[in-house]
Every structure is written in C-alpha cells, then in structure tokens.
Scaffold this motif. Structure first.
Motif, PDB file in Angstrom:
ATOM      1  N   ARG A   1       0.828  -1.216   0.000  1.00  0.00           N
ATOM      2  CA  ARG A   1       0.000   0.000   0.000  1.00  0.00           C
ATOM      3  C   ARG A   1       0.866   1.271   0.000  1.00  0.00           C
ATOM      4  N   VAL A   2       2.001   1.209  -0.648  1.00  0.00           N
ATOM      5  CA  VAL A   2       2.904   2.355  -0.679  1.00  0.00           C
ATOM      6  C   VAL A   2       2.255   3.547  -1.366  1.00  0.00           C
ATOM      7  N   ARG A   3       1.596   3.320  -2.489  1.00  0.00           N
ATOM      8  CA  ARG A   3       1.016   4.430  -3.247  1.00  0.00           C
ATOM      9  C   ARG A   3      -0.085   5.165  -2.489  1.00  0.00           C
ATOM     10  N   PRO A   4      -1.068   4.465  -1.937  1.00  0.00           N
ATOM     11  CA  PRO A   4      -2.081   5.201  -1.177  1.00  0.00           C
ATOM     12  C   PRO A   4      -1.528   5.906   0.057  1.00  0.00           C
ATOM     13  N   VAL A   5      -0.545   5.307   0.702  1.00  0.00           N
ATOM     14  CA  VAL A   5       0.041   5.955   1.877  1.00  0.00           C
ATOM     15  C   VAL A   5       0.809   7.204   1.454  1.00  0.00           C
ATOM     16  N   LEU A   6       1.485   7.152   0.317  1.00  0.00           N
ATOM     17  CA  LEU A   6       2.150   8.338  -0.207  1.00  0.00           C
ATOM     18  C   LEU A   6       1.141   9.455  -0.458  1.00  0.00           C
ATOM     19  N   CYS A   7       0.000   9.108  -1.007  1.00  0.00           N
ATOM     20  CA  CYS A   7      -1.049  10.085  -1.286  1.00  0.00           C
ATOM     21  C   CYS A   7      -1.519  10.756   0.005  1.00  0.00           C
ATOM     22  N   ILE A   8      -1.773   9.963   1.013  1.00  0.00           N
ATOM     23  CA  ILE A   8      -2.245  10.493   2.295  1.00  0.00           C
ATOM     24  C   ILE A   8      -1.162  11.334   2.960  1.00  0.00           C
ATOM     25  N   ALA A   9       0.076  10.850   2.942  1.00  0.00           N
ATOM     26  CA  ALA A   9       1.176  11.579   3.582  1.00  0.00           C
ATOM     27  C   ALA A   9       1.398  12.928   2.923  1.00  0.00           C
ATOM     28  N   ALA A  10       1.302  12.991   1.593  1.00  0.00           N
ATOM     29  CA  ALA A  10       1.474  14.262   0.880  1.00  0.00           C
ATOM     30  C   ALA A  10       0.347  15.227   1.219  1.00  0.00           C
ATOM     31  N   CYS A  11      -0.856  14.707   1.328  1.00  0.00           N
ATOM     32  CA  CYS A  11      -2.007  15.534   1.697  1.00  0.00           C
ATOM     33  C   CYS A  11      -1.815  16.139   3.083  1.00  0.00           C
ATOM     34  N   GLU A  12      -1.386  15.315   4.018  1.00  0.00           N
ATOM     35  CA  GLU A  12      -1.193  15.791   5.389  1.00  0.00           C
ATOM     36  C   GLU A  12      -0.013  16.757   5.480  1.00  0.00           C
ATOM     37  N   LEU A  13       0.989  16.566   4.642  1.00  0.00           N
ATOM     38  CA  LEU A  13       2.161  17.439   4.653  1.00  0.00           C
ATOM     39  C   LEU A  13       1.784  18.884   4.324  1.00  0.00           C
ATOM     40  N   VAL A  14       0.847  19.072   3.406  1.00  0.00           N
ATOM     41  CA  VAL A  14       0.482  20.434   2.985  1.00  0.00           C
ATOM     42  C   VAL A  14      -0.710  20.993   3.751  1.00  0.00           C
ATOM     43  N   GLY A  15      -1.143  20.280   4.796  1.00  0.00           N
ATOM     44  CA  GLY A  15      -2.195  20.816   5.652  1.00  0.00           C
ATOM     45  C   GLY A  15      -3.542  20.141   5.546  1.00  0.00           C
ATOM     46  N   GLY A  16      -3.664  19.122   4.712  1.00  0.00           N
ATOM     47  CA  GLY A  16      -4.920  18.399   4.596  1.00  0.00           C
ATOM     48  C   GLY A  16      -5.017  17.284   5.616  1.00  0.00           C
ATOM     49  N   ASN A  17      -6.046  16.451   5.476  1.00  0.00           N
ATOM     50  CA  ASN A  17      -6.195  15.318   6.386  1.00  0.00           C
ATOM     51  C   ASN A  17      -6.506  14.045   5.609  1.00  0.00           C
ATOM     52  N   GLU A  18      -6.473  12.924   6.304  1.00  0.00           N
ATOM     53  CA  GLU A  18      -6.618  11.618   5.666  1.00  0.00           C
ATOM     54  C   GLU A  18      -7.923  11.478   4.894  1.00  0.00           C
ATOM     55  N   SER A  19      -9.020  11.963   5.453  1.00  0.00           N
ATOM     56  CA  SER A  19     -10.320  11.781   4.804  1.00  0.00           C
ATOM     57  C   SER A  19     -10.396  12.497   3.458  1.00  0.00           C
ATOM     58  N   MET A  20      -9.709  13.626   3.332  1.00  0.00           N
ATOM     59  CA  MET A  20      -9.695  14.363   2.070  1.00  0.00           C
ATOM     60  C   MET A  20      -8.999  13.568   0.965  1.00  0.00           C
ATOM     61  N   ALA A  21      -7.987  12.801   1.321  1.00  0.00           N
ATOM     62  CA  ALA A  21      -7.176  12.079   0.344  1.00  0.00           C
ATOM     63  C   ALA A  21      -7.596  10.633   0.129  1.00  0.00           C
ATOM     64  N   MET A  22      -8.402  10.075   1.035  1.00  0.00           N
ATOM     65  CA  MET A  22      -8.659   8.631   0.997  1.00  0.00           C
ATOM     66  C   MET A  22      -9.275   8.139  -0.311  1.00  0.00           C
ATOM     67  N   PRO A  23     -10.298   8.810  -0.878  1.00  0.00           N
ATOM     68  CA  PRO A  23     -10.820   8.305  -2.155  1.00  0.00           C
ATOM     69  C   PRO A  23      -9.758   8.277  -3.251  1.00  0.00           C
ATOM     70  N   ALA A  24      -8.933   9.312  -3.325  1.00  0.00           N
ATOM     71  CA  ALA A  24      -7.863   9.342  -4.323  1.00  0.00           C
ATOM     72  C   ALA A  24      -6.827   8.267  -4.033  1.00  0.00           C
ATOM     73  N   ALA A  25      -6.506   8.071  -2.757  1.00  0.00           N
ATOM     74  CA  ALA A  25      -5.544   7.033  -2.370  1.00  0.00           C
ATOM     75  C   ALA A  25      -6.047   5.661  -2.806  1.00  0.00           C
ATOM     76  N   CYS A  26      -7.336   5.408  -2.592  1.00  0.00           N
ATOM     77  CA  CYS A  26      -7.924   4.136  -3.011  1.00  0.00           C
ATOM     78  C   CYS A  26      -7.929   4.021  -4.541  1.00  0.00           C
ATOM     79  N   ALA A  27      -8.222   5.124  -5.215  1.00  0.00           N
ATOM     80  CA  ALA A  27      -8.246   5.109  -6.682  1.00  0.00           C
ATOM     81  C   ALA A  27      -6.883   4.739  -7.248  1.00  0.00           C
TER      82      ALA A  27
END
Length: 364
Positions: A114-140
């Motif tokens: 699950r490296v790719r979805p975790v990268l997506c979530i980590a990048a989102c959180e790095l710039v001030g977002g949260n996990e829920s904002m990125a989760m659909p994209a991470a799953c996609a």
C-alpha cells in the motif's frame, strides 16, 4: 530541459524532454547534514528530522536528537495501511455480477505494501490536509495499480503465474475475466474520486482527476509499458530508454499518488511541484531497487516470479550498469528525493522521508 546521461558517473538523472510534464527537475544539494545510524548524509533543512526505517527487514532504526521525538514508521504504515484496506473493502464490495466483483477483490485485497495510497495520504497531510480528504484518491491509485498488475501478468504481457504470493488473477478467473476486472477497477477509480471526495473544493477534485488520467494514459503508464514491450531483446536499448520506461511505467503512478494528495490537501503550486519532483525520484528509485531484487532474491522472498526480466531478455539497470553501480544509483536517487522536502515542516515530512528510505531498502 536537456537530458543528462545516467552513465556519466551517476552524477545526475537524465530526463526526456518530451516525456516530462513539469518544467523543472532540480538536482540540488543542501549544506546541512543528517545523521542516520552513525552515518552523516548531506541534507537541506531536515537535519533535525529523526527517522530512518526499513519496514521490509521488520525493524525500525531511528536517529534521536535531544528533545526530538522519534517517528515510528512501522506503526504509521500499519495504521494507514489498515485505514486504506478498510476503505478499499467498503468501496469494492461483493455484488452482482458476483464473478467480476470477486475477481476485482481477489487482486485488490490480496495484500501488498500500500505504498502508493500511503504516499497520497502523507502528501495531503504534509500540505495541511487530512486523511479523509485524500482517501478516495488514495484508493483510486491503488485500484489503478492493481489493474496494472492484473494486466501486466497476462500471457500477452509478462505472462506471470504468481503475484503477492498467490496465483495471478487470470490463473484463477481466466484471461477474459481478468481483463474485465482490470477494466472495471480502472473505471471505478475515477468514479470513486469524483463522487466520494469530501471537504475539497470541486476545482481541486477536477484537477486531481486530470492528473490521474494523464499519469496512466498514452503519455504515462501506457507509454512506459509499450516501450518496455518493444525493448525486449533489443540489442541497442540503453540507459535513456530504460529511464523512459520506468519514469512512465512505474514512476508516473507514484508521482500521481503524491501530486493528488498535495492538490487535494490544498498545497500551493510550488509545494505541488516540489512533491512532484520528490515522487519522480522515488518512482525511479522503486524500479531500480525492483530490478536489483529481481536478480538477487528468490520467488519465495519476493512473492512473485524472480528472474523473469532476465528470462524475457528485458533491459534492466543491473543488466546495463551492474548490481553495484545500480545500488549506488539507488542511493543517489534516495538522497535527491529527500532534498526535495527541504522547506517543509520536518515532523510532517517524516512519513515521506521514511517512505523514501523504505523504498530504497526494501527486500521484496
């Protein structure tokens, strides 16, 4: 942007002018240092970052400075991985027609890092977002990655019988259903981002969908796959062609994962581009390490068929550069990737630093 040969003492990574989607690919070095397990590495603005993890060896090594908390990469990956798995399970559930959904879930829920979805979530959180904002994209991104594996394993492509320690999709469901399962995952990935993303402005969602589509089309993943197929047995295939293959076939989707997270998290254009460059470095790093593992590990250790690139007479980094030079190049890519994170909050950047190290030192 001019291309620089990888063969020139591994001083820099060449990039095809026509292939790059960004106007710059900086190769800068910082003046500060970062101590890891007794070694001092060049780094800019992250000297206080306390992280070094190799999940593949089932151990976490950390560098602790006085008053600085350590980052537990294993705990982070387990937590985020479980969140991703729950989201995938809820998104792709069993329903009619049963066979196609069973085939989709067979490969999607077969494990993986699950490296790719975790990268997506980590990048989102790095710039001030949260996990829920990125989760659909991470799953996609994970759905599309799974599609690429299903199709890559088909007899008309890499003709593989083993994936993640299990029989490949077409071995269980047949070639016809395997093709359709991959198609269905690809289509649903875009639907999922479009209808399930919450707390994000619509223009950012549209921008993210555009990025994702471009990363896997005829100038992205597909381009890399086509050139890879055509390079089998080619006597004149060199480092530039190999780099083109992997910047598209492997790095493009990793880049999309990170960029989607940054866009959906509200990152500025500058932040998005810095993270894009980070992702390109680790994307190429991922494939260099993959090429090394293919000739140094067993099928049992890898969970997939070892040595298949050699059998198929594919061009790889060890074939062109040798194993030791390939390892040196991997180390350089890891350093360059982490240099791109200078200027970000060190604590928020910790997951991405750890993920880069994990990709560099993974054993399967």
């Amino acid at each position: 942007m001019s291309a620089v040969s990888l063969a020139a003492s591994l001083q820099s990574c060449s990039i095809f002018t026509q292939a790059c989607r960004s106007s710059s690919f900086p190769l800068k070095r910082g003046s500060k240092s970062f101590v890891i397990s007794g070694r001092r590495l060049s780094r800019s603005s992250i000297s206080s970052l306390s992280v070094y993890a190799v999940l593949a060896k089932e151990e976490t090594l950390t560098e602790e400075e006085e008053g600085k908390p350590t980052f537990n990469f294993k705990e982070y990956m387990v937590q985020k991985g479980n969140s991703v798995n729950r989201a995938l399970d809820a998104a792709v559930f069993l329903r009619e027609p049963l066979k196609i959904h069973e085939a989709m879930r067979y490969s999607l829920m077969a494990g993986g890092k699950r490296v790719r979805p975790v990268l997506c979530i980590a990048a989102c959180e790095l710039v001030g977002g949260n996990e829920s904002m990125a989760m659909p994209a991470a799953c996609a991104v994970e759905m599309i990655h799974t599609m690429s594996l299903i199709h890559d394993d088909l007899p008309c492509m890499d003709n593989d019988d083993l994936r993640r320690g299990k029989p490949t999709n077409h071995k269980v469901f047949g070639e016809d259903v395997a093709v359709l399962a991959g198609d269905a995952l690809l289509a649903f990935a875009f639907e999922h981002v479009a209808v399930s993303t919450i707390g994000v402005a619509p223009p950012r969602i549209v921008r993210a969908i555009g990025e994702l589509a471009k990363s896997i089309g005829s100038e992205g993943l597909v381009a890399g796959q086509v050139v890879d197929i055509n390079s089998e047995g080619a006597a004149d295939a060199g480092l530039q062609q190999l780099e083109f293959i992997h910047l598209h076939k492997t790095a493009a989707l990793l880049e999309a994962a990170v960029v989607l997270g940054a866009i959906l998290g509200g990152g500025s254009n500058e932040e998005v581009e810095k993270l894009r460059n980070f992702a390109r470095y680790i994307g190429l790093l991922f494939q260099v390490v993959d090429d090394i593992l293919d000739v140094t590990k067993s099928s049992n250790e890898l969970g997939k068929t070892a040595g298949k690139d050699l059998v198929a007479d594919k061009v790889t980094y060890p074939k062109l550069m040798g194993i030791e030079k390939s390892r040196e190049f991997a180390q350089k890519l890891n350093r360059d990737a982490q240099d791109q994170l200078s200027g970000f909050d060190p604590e928020k950047a910790a997951p991405l630093i750890a993920l880069a190290n994990y990709i560099a030192y993974r054993q399967n």
